[in-house]
Design an enzyme around this catalytic site. Structure first.
Site, PDB file in Angstrom:
ATOM      1  N   ASP A 446       2.733   1.554  -6.453  1.00 14.75           N
ATOM      2  CA  ASP A 446       1.607   1.620  -6.655  1.00 14.75           C
ATOM      3  C   ASP A 446       1.791   1.063  -8.266  1.00 14.75           C
ATOM      4  O   ASP A 446       2.739   0.902  -9.014  1.00 14.75           O
ATOM      5  CB  ASP A 446       1.126   2.889  -6.797  1.00 14.75           C
ATOM      6  CG  ASP A 446      -0.678   3.055  -6.888  1.00 14.75           C
ATOM      7  OD1 ASP A 446      -1.073   1.976  -6.481  1.00 14.75           O
ATOM      8  OD2 ASP A 446      -1.039   4.046  -7.207  1.00 14.75           O
ATOM      9  N   GLU A 449       0.197  -3.976 -10.685  1.00 14.93           N
ATOM     10  CA  GLU A 449      -0.355  -5.198 -11.054  1.00 14.93           C
ATOM     11  C   GLU A 449       0.036  -6.071 -12.171  1.00 14.93           C
ATOM     12  O   GLU A 449       0.007  -7.275 -12.475  1.00 14.93           O
ATOM     13  CB  GLU A 449      -1.669  -5.050 -11.362  1.00 14.93           C
ATOM     14  CG  GLU A 449      -2.550  -4.922  -9.808  1.00 14.93           C
ATOM     15  CD  GLU A 449      -2.266  -3.227  -9.509  1.00 14.93           C
ATOM     16  OE1 GLU A 449      -1.879  -2.434 -10.102  1.00 14.93           O
ATOM     17  OE2 GLU A 449      -2.103  -3.057  -8.210  1.00 14.93           O
ATOM     18  N   ASP A 568      -8.077   1.879  -4.380  1.00 12.70           N
ATOM     19  CA  ASP A 568      -8.753   2.803  -4.778  1.00 12.70           C
ATOM     20  C   ASP A 568     -10.364   2.354  -3.978  1.00 12.70           C
ATOM     21  O   ASP A 568     -10.828   1.091  -4.188  1.00 12.70           O
ATOM     22  CB  ASP A 568      -8.748   3.242  -5.908  1.00 12.70           C
ATOM     23  CG  ASP A 568      -7.521   3.395  -6.482  1.00 12.70           C
ATOM     24  OD1 ASP A 568      -6.666   3.836  -5.739  1.00 12.70           O
ATOM     25  OD2 ASP A 568      -7.320   3.488  -7.928  1.00 12.70           O
TER      26      ASP A 568
END
Ligand SMILES: *[C@@H]1O[C@H](CO)[C@@H](O)[C@H](O)[C@H]1NC(C)=O
Ligand SMILES: *[C@@H]1O[C@H](CO)[C@@H](O)[C@H](O)[C@H]1NC(C)=O
Ligand SMILES: *[C@@H]1O[C@H](CO)[C@@H](O)[C@H](O)[C@H]1NC(C)=O
Ligand SMILES: *[C@@H]1O[C@H](CO)[C@@H](O)[C@H](O)[C@H]1NC(C)=O
Ligand SMILES: *[C@@H]1O[C@H](CO)[C@@H](O)[C@H](O)[C@H]1NC(C)=O
Ligand SMILES: *[C@@H]1O[C@H](CO)[C@@H](O)[C@H](O)[C@H]1NC(C)=O
Ligand SMILES: *[C@@H]1O[C@H](CO)[C@@H](O)[C@H](O)[C@H]1NC(C)=O
Ligand SMILES: *[C@@H]1O[C@H](CO)[C@@H](O)[C@H](O)[C@H]1NC(C)=O
Ligand SMILES: *[C@@H]1O[C@H](CO)[C@@H](O)[C@H](O)[C@H]1NC(C)=O
Length: 898
Positions: A446, A449, A568
């Site tokens: 997670d 990015e 999310d």
């Protein structure tokens, strides 16, 4: 009082600084955008320097030179690169590449080989049969390139009469559009068919909905679209093979413009036919196909950020067990770690003995442990020292030390997965985690990015930010600075653009050329891919056979190594609905095993929303209820005042588990190519109406599902719902076998329901009517065949000829490596005299070497039997005399009475 006024003054100053920095920034952006427009107005164009040279494969190479505009000639520092090379390559019958690059082709770009997408050699013959052709401008004329389909004359790509700009950090190219429909165009939450708008591509930790205004891209980088052509309704895929920040301006029926801040103008085209699946399969072959997950992952998953102790995990596990809710994995979000540090477990809150009980798979109630690893390494953990020794962190351009950002553990460093030591380092981290004596079956990566809670890096003087962007864009060469996000700086909540990556020739991902220093500006959209690859290698070295790595960030080609969820989501109806087109997008992007957070991550889910989301989510490829910290609980049992949430979840998960092997078989059969969770029009591309129903979907070409995606009447606890069945098609209700024909069908669906679902006539589906099988590993080898007849009283399907799905080795050796565990089924019903009928079922091996492990059919449900203008069904119980599918018994003839 004094204190208070001091605070107010301080707040005032902060607000003023923020507003002015923001304001200056906005002005700057405006100014630069105007510079591009102004330049374009006066700019010249590229021309072919001499006739292109034809190549053997049917393509060409040529040189372009810039012919400056009148006013531009007066400017000493024109930003354009004046000499370029243009290449058109025929890669096969349906595939080609068009590329404009600098003469030496030396700019930063993804290599054309593994682990990245690359063209698979198809031989000269295939190239000679190409189904497309091109037109290119004459020498001296403004350069253009046109690609068209030979059979129909349909334009696939045309830059005619549209500018091409090629500067160091701003490149622009446009193609004509004409009565098209396009789908895809990146990772974003939006309708499936792309509307006119400006679409950004820049990986970000963000959960907004994209309405076609800049800055709304989310976690992944997938600059491809699937287009339905107006002439003859064929489909093709266009990939912009670039990895830089990008904005696509799309005006339906007019043009599509790419505006990027680096790399080349490099395109791959894949021409399919009237079945969109064929164009997508060509694309998937190019991106190296997708990876198969282990069977247990097909089961249901429960997760939440906020399971803060093993006691709490135990409580959830106990509830699932006592209420008999099917589940295969109970997840741990960042809570399990010691101070949110990667590869650690806080053993004070998480009692390892308790954990070993929950995650003991020898125990019939045991579940798999899936847990999160964030990409940022806390500067306080031991791994930080090791990382520095191994030199694997991205460096700050200012300090020449590891760049520092802020993530959950506080200050963090960020691994540079281009660094030759990074693979080993990352593996060591996972080895460290195994030392707690727990098996991490699912790896969740997670924040990749990379997400950072401060802009750029810690210790940066905010007031100099505007200057920094400016110098970054303009230092080396004259440039046309462009921000593809427009509304937000590129380093917003990620790393400084000038942060330094490994640039030597031992690179894992991309080598730099000519003393070029690779920065975050170049690598940003590749980071998540790099982490996925390193994680995949670590998992393999740890002995995992089939891997399950759930990655939030992705890039074209990621599906070869990782699976994905949509990131999310808010607990709202709109997010519930848009999960469907997002899942369809990732089918096209080559990561078909994907899901959305069931019941939503953020905000409190209402009972009705959660019930509908559990129903819908039970049909997602990846089915996981996931909640955020501090929101009200949303496990299926968390709504005692609304018992329908629990009861419908159990019903609907029982349907999932009935179909679990069938669902998994779609992935095995796909063998890395193609889609599983499909738009309705995929199966009915000629039915115009089906394009309008983006919230209905198909599982393979077998089942049509029409989930309830709007709120209903809380008093009657029902929702009015309409199902659209494509014209001239025939389906049968999955639950009661009644026929349903083309058109709209409206009815009330109680909150306490399963998803309305229909089997297509002509399909044989295998399911397992095993009540109360609560774990995938206890599904046996007995099946029911649901046989839906077509108008010829025939039906077909497929089934896997293995009986043990729990052994990865069995699947790898007997299915994926040799593709020899798929058998085709066919059935035909003949009427004899009166009500007497006969069914004939044949099992055909897909491959001669098929290894048959015994599978048993102990029930037939034959639907769609025509009897005096109506359809009847017949259930045949064969429990005492089952049809055994093995090497010898692959045919069945059975008489029955209607
Ligand atoms: C095309 O061929 C000519 C003659 O051999 C050569 O001079 C030129 O460099 C070639 N152009 C390209 C783009 O390779
Ligand atoms: C962990 O749980 C086990 C079983 O419930 C218990 O016997 C043990 O004392 C616990 N250990 C710690 C350190 O709390
Ligand atoms: C796992 O469960 C099995 C069967 O209940 C038991 O024999 C074994 O001791 C358990 N292992 C652990 C580590 O708890
Ligand atoms: C793994 O653990 C060792 C021993 O605690 C530690 O020195 C090392 O830094 C750790 N490595 C990683 C990558 O976390
Ligand atoms: C890799 O790590 C070793 C220490 O383990 C270090 O000596 C070496 O310089 C590192 N390699 C690079 C390219 O930084
Ligand atoms: C980088 O360059 C070296 C030396 O030319 C080569 O061996 C290596 O394969 C290249 N690596 C990548 C990732 O392209
Ligand atoms: C790279 O830099 C080194 C040292 O600065 C220099 O000697 C070399 O010529 C440069 N190479 C290229 C291809 O520019
Ligand atoms: C299909 O079966 C029905 C009886 O159920 C029969 O009337 C019809 O002729 C059959 N159709 C074909 C094409 O065999
Ligand atoms: C593959 O199938 C064969 C035949 O059923 C079986 O004997 C073998 O054990 C299977 N391979 C694995 C790795 O399970």
């Amino acid at each position: 009082m004094i204190e208070k006024s001091k605070i107010l003054t301080a707040i005032g100053i902060v607000v003023a600084v923020v507003i002015s920095v923001y304001g200056i920034h906005q002005l700057y952006i405006q100014h630069e955008a105007n510079r591009i427009d102004k330049f374009r107005k006066h700019a010249g164009f590229y021309v072919l320097k001499q006739d292109v040279n034809k190549t053997q494969d049917g393509g060409f190479v040529g040189f372009l030179s810039w012919k400056p505009g009148k006013k531009e000639q007066e400017e000493p520092l024109s930003p354009v690169i004046r000499e370029l090379k243009v290449i058109f390559k025929v890669d096969g019958k349906n595939e080609c590449q068009f590329k404009i690059t600098d003469i030496e082709d030396s700019r930063f770009q993804l290599p054309y080989n593994e682990p990245f997408p690359f063209t698979k050699e198809q031989g000269q013959e295939s190239k000679l049969e190409r189904i497309f052709d091109y037109k290119v401008s004459q020498v001296g004329e403004q350069f253009y390139f046109e690609l068209f389909r030979k059979s129909s004359g349909q334009t696939i790509f045309s830059t005619k009469d549209r500018p091409i700009l090629f500067t160091d950090k701003y490149l622009e190219i446009s193609t004509e559009m004409n009565e098209e429909m396009i789908f895809g165009l990146g990772d974003r939450r939006t309708d499936f068919q792309i509307k006119s708008g400006r679409y950004s591509f820049w990986n970000a930790d963000a959960m907004w909905i994209d309405n076609g205004t800049p800055g709304k891209s989310i976690y992944g980088y997938h600059p491809m679209y699937l287009r339905r052509e107006v002439i003859e309704n064929n489909f093709h895929v266009t990939l912009f093979r670039n990895t830089y920040g990008l904005q696509v301006d799309y005006k339906q029926n007019q043009y599509l413009t790419y505006k990027t801040i680096g790399g080349n103008l490099d395109f791959k085209f894949f021409l399919g036919d009237s079945n969109p699946e064929n164009a997508i399969k060509l694309y998937h072959n190019y991106v190296n196909g997708w990876i198969l997950h282990p069977f247990w992952v097909q089961g249901f998953h429960q997760c939440r950020w906020g399971y803060k102790s093993s006691d709490q995990l135990m409580e959830v596990w106990d509830k699932y067990n006592s209420l008999q809710i099917p589940i295969d994995s109970l997840w741990s979000d960042i809570d399990y770690m010691y101070k949110y540090q990667d590869f650690t477990i806080d053993t004070e809150r998480f009692n390892l003995t308790q954990m070993q009980t929950i995650y003991n798979l020898s125990n019939p109630q045991g579940v798999h442990w899936s847990s999160i690893i964030d990409v940022g390494i806390s500067i306080e953990e031991e791994g930080a020292i090791k990382g520095q020794e191994m030199n694997i962190f991205i460096q700050s351009a200012k300090t020449k030390e590891p760049i520092i950002g802020t993530v959950w553990p506080g200050k963090t460093y960020f691994p540079d997965f281009n660094h030759p030591n990074s693979t080993e380092y990352w593996y060591e981290g996972f080895v460290n985690l195994t030392k707690y004596g727990l098996q991490q079956d699912g790896i969740w990566i997670d924040m990749n990015e990379y997400s950072n809670f401060v802009t750029g890096e810690v210790g940066k003087d905010e007031s100099t930010l505007v200057n920094e962007i400016k110098t970054f864009f303009t230092s080396e060469k004259p440039n046309l600075p462009f921000n593809p996000l427009e509304v937000r700086r590129l380093d917003h909540r990620t790393l400084s653009l000038d942060a330094i990556h490994y640039s030597g020739d031992q690179a894992v991902l991309v080598n730099a050329t000519k003393n070029y220093t690779i920065t975050q500006y170049d690598m940003h959209n590749i980071n998540g891919f790099g982490e996925g690859l390193a994680t995949y290698k670590a998992a393999k070295r740890l002995g995992k056979k089939l891997t399950f790595i759930l990655s939030r960030s992705s890039m074209f080609g990621s599906g070869r190594y990782v699976q994905h969820w949509n990131g999310d989501a808010f607990s709202t109806w709109e997010y519930l609905r848009l999960s469907i087109p997002s899942i369809m997008n990732f089918q096209m992007y080559g990561i078909p095993f994907v899901g959305d957070d069931i019941c939503g991550l953020a905000l409190d889910a209402t009972a009705e929303l959660c019930a509908r989301w559990q129903q819908l989510g039970s049909l997602y490829p990846f089915s996981r209820n996931h909640n955020g910290d501090k929101y009200s609980p949303q496990e299926p049992y968390a709504f005692p005042k609304h018992p329908y949430v629990l009861s419908s979840t159990i019903k609907t998960l029982n349907v999932r588990y009935q179909l679990l092997k069938f669902y998994y078989h779609l992935f095995v059969k796909g063998n890395g190519l193609g889609t599983i969770f499909r738009p309705l029009f995929w199966e009915f591309p000629g039915d115009e109406q089906s394009y309008q129903h983006q919230f209905q979907f198909m599982l393979g070409d077998y089942l049509l599902a029409s989930p309830v995606v709007y709120s209903g009447n809380t008093f009657t606890q029902k929702t009015k719902h309409c199902v659209y069945i494509p014209e001239n098609s025939l389906f049968f209700d999955f639950y009661n076998y009644s026929p349903i024909q083309g058109g709209d069908h409206c009815f009330q669906v109680p909150f306490d329901a399963v998803v309305p679902m229909y089997i297509k006539s002509g399909k044989i589906l295998h399911l397992q009517d095993r009540k109360n099988t609560l774990r995938s590993r206890f599904l046996d080898n007995r099946f029911t065949l649901l046989i839906a007849l077509d108008e010829n009283n025939e039906s077909s399907g497929s089934i896997l000829t293995i009986n043990n799905y729990n052994e990865d080795d069995n699947i790898i050796q007997n299915c994926t490596e040799q593709q020899n565990c798929v058998a085709n089924l066919s059935a035909k019903v003949n009427s004899k005299s009166g009500t007497e009928m006969e069914i004939e079922i044949k099992v055909n091996q897909a491959a001669a070497s098929t290894n048959f492990q015994e599978i048993i059919v102990d029930k037939l449900i034959i639907v769609g039997i025509k009897k005096s203008e109506s359809y009847k069904f017949k259930i045949i119980d064969m429990i005492n005399n089952p049809f055994i599918i093995n090497k010898d018994g692959s045919e069945l003839n059975l008489q029955f009475d209607l």
